[in-house]
Design an enzyme around this catalytic site. Structure first.
Site, PDB file in Angstrom:
ATOM      1  N   ASP A  60      37.362  37.040  28.215  1.00 18.16           N
ATOM      2  CA  ASP A  60      36.033  36.766  28.552  1.00 18.16           C
ATOM      3  C   ASP A  60      35.015  36.867  27.736  1.00 18.16           C
ATOM      4  O   ASP A  60      34.529  37.819  27.360  1.00 18.16           O
ATOM      5  CB  ASP A  60      35.594  37.410  29.893  1.00 18.16           C
ATOM      6  CG  ASP A  60      36.494  37.146  31.060  1.00 18.16           C
ATOM      7  OD1 ASP A  60      37.136  37.857  31.808  1.00 18.16           O
ATOM      8  OD2 ASP A  60      36.347  35.738  31.547  1.00 18.16           O
ATOM      9  N   ASP A 110      38.474  32.360  39.685  1.00 14.94           N
ATOM     10  CA  ASP A 110      37.967  33.596  38.747  1.00 14.94           C
ATOM     11  C   ASP A 110      36.976  34.305  39.443  1.00 14.94           C
ATOM     12  O   ASP A 110      35.935  33.789  39.457  1.00 14.94           O
ATOM     13  CB  ASP A 110      37.568  32.930  37.293  1.00 14.94           C
ATOM     14  CG  ASP A 110      37.212  33.965  36.466  1.00 14.94           C
ATOM     15  OD1 ASP A 110      36.906  33.853  35.327  1.00 14.94           O
ATOM     16  OD2 ASP A 110      37.338  35.365  36.564  1.00 14.94           O
TER      17      ASP A 110
END
Ligand code: DX5
Length: 218
Positions: free
Chosen positions: A34, A174
């Site tokens: 990320d 997600d």
């Protein structure tokens, strides 16, 4: 069978390499990295150097989630560092079609992600340019946030849209994905589960958490 991607956002940053290796040993299908720039989302996390370091340690696919504005500035750096897929946010791209073309020209997979407040319609003109669509089930920026169940209908509508277009693209989800929410998103049509805090926590080992998550997804 649903694919499991371990998001290292919730890993112990002081042991990032080990935690990536633990995820690989737990047979995750990919590791999601990320990337946050402090503008598209409030936090700042990783750059291409971390991708390069992890690439030396694990063989599992590295899926780089670019939560950054103007991601076109960094595509080749992340590709050269070893990313197997780059996921950009529609909301962060002035010229999304060109950004996705650029990723494909780098010879790696392209993904597009949309936030909870973004409609599916923004994807209609680019679905043929991507290898995966990622639906955010939290507002991005942190791990450990609660799952936004209102996104289940969006996942269903996206699955219908892809099937109608004859596109067998995987839908990734997600945010807040754990043993309780995994079956819900899979039933709605998701097949790639990105999970951070339900894999990296002090309740169980990475391997135990991955096994439990995979079992819950059926
Ligand atoms: C955006 C990040 C997180 C992370 C998963 O905030 O993309 O969604 O990957 O975090 P968890 O699984 O802890 O919600």
């Amino acid at each position: 069978m649903a694919q499991i991607e371990a998001s290292i956002l919730s890993a112990d940053f002081a042991r990032l390499g080990e935690q990536a290796q633990e995820a690989e040993s737990a047979a995750v299908d990919a590791i999601q990295i990320d990337v946050m720039d402090g503008r598209f989302v409030p936090d700042i996390t990783f750059g291409p150097g971390v991708v390069r370091a992890l690439r030396r340690l694990v063989r599992v696919p590295l899926d780089v989630h670019l939560m950054i504005v103007s991601p076109e500035r960094h595509l080749s750096a992340f590709a050269e560092a070893g990313a197997d897929r780059l996921i950009v946010h529609q909301e962060a791209c002035l010229h999304l079609h060109r950004v996705l073309q650029s990723i494909r020209e780098l010879g790696i997979e392209a993904g597009v992600s949309i936030n909870p407040g973004t409609s599916l319609t923004v994807l209609e003109e680019v679905l043929e340019l991507v290898d995966l669509v990622q639906i955010m089930t939290v507002n991005p920026g942190w791990g450990g946030q609660p799952f936004l169940s209102g996104q289940l209908d969006k996942i269903r509508r996206l699955r219908e849209l892809l099937d109608k277009r004859g596109l067998g693209l995987p839908i990734a989800v997600d945010g807040g994905i754990d043993q309780a929410t995994a079956p819900l998103v899979v039933s709605a049509g998701a097949s790639v589960l990105v999970a951070g805090s339900s894999i990296y926590n002090d309740r169980a080992t990475v391997a135990q958490n991955v096994t439990a998550l995979r079992a819950s997804a059926g």
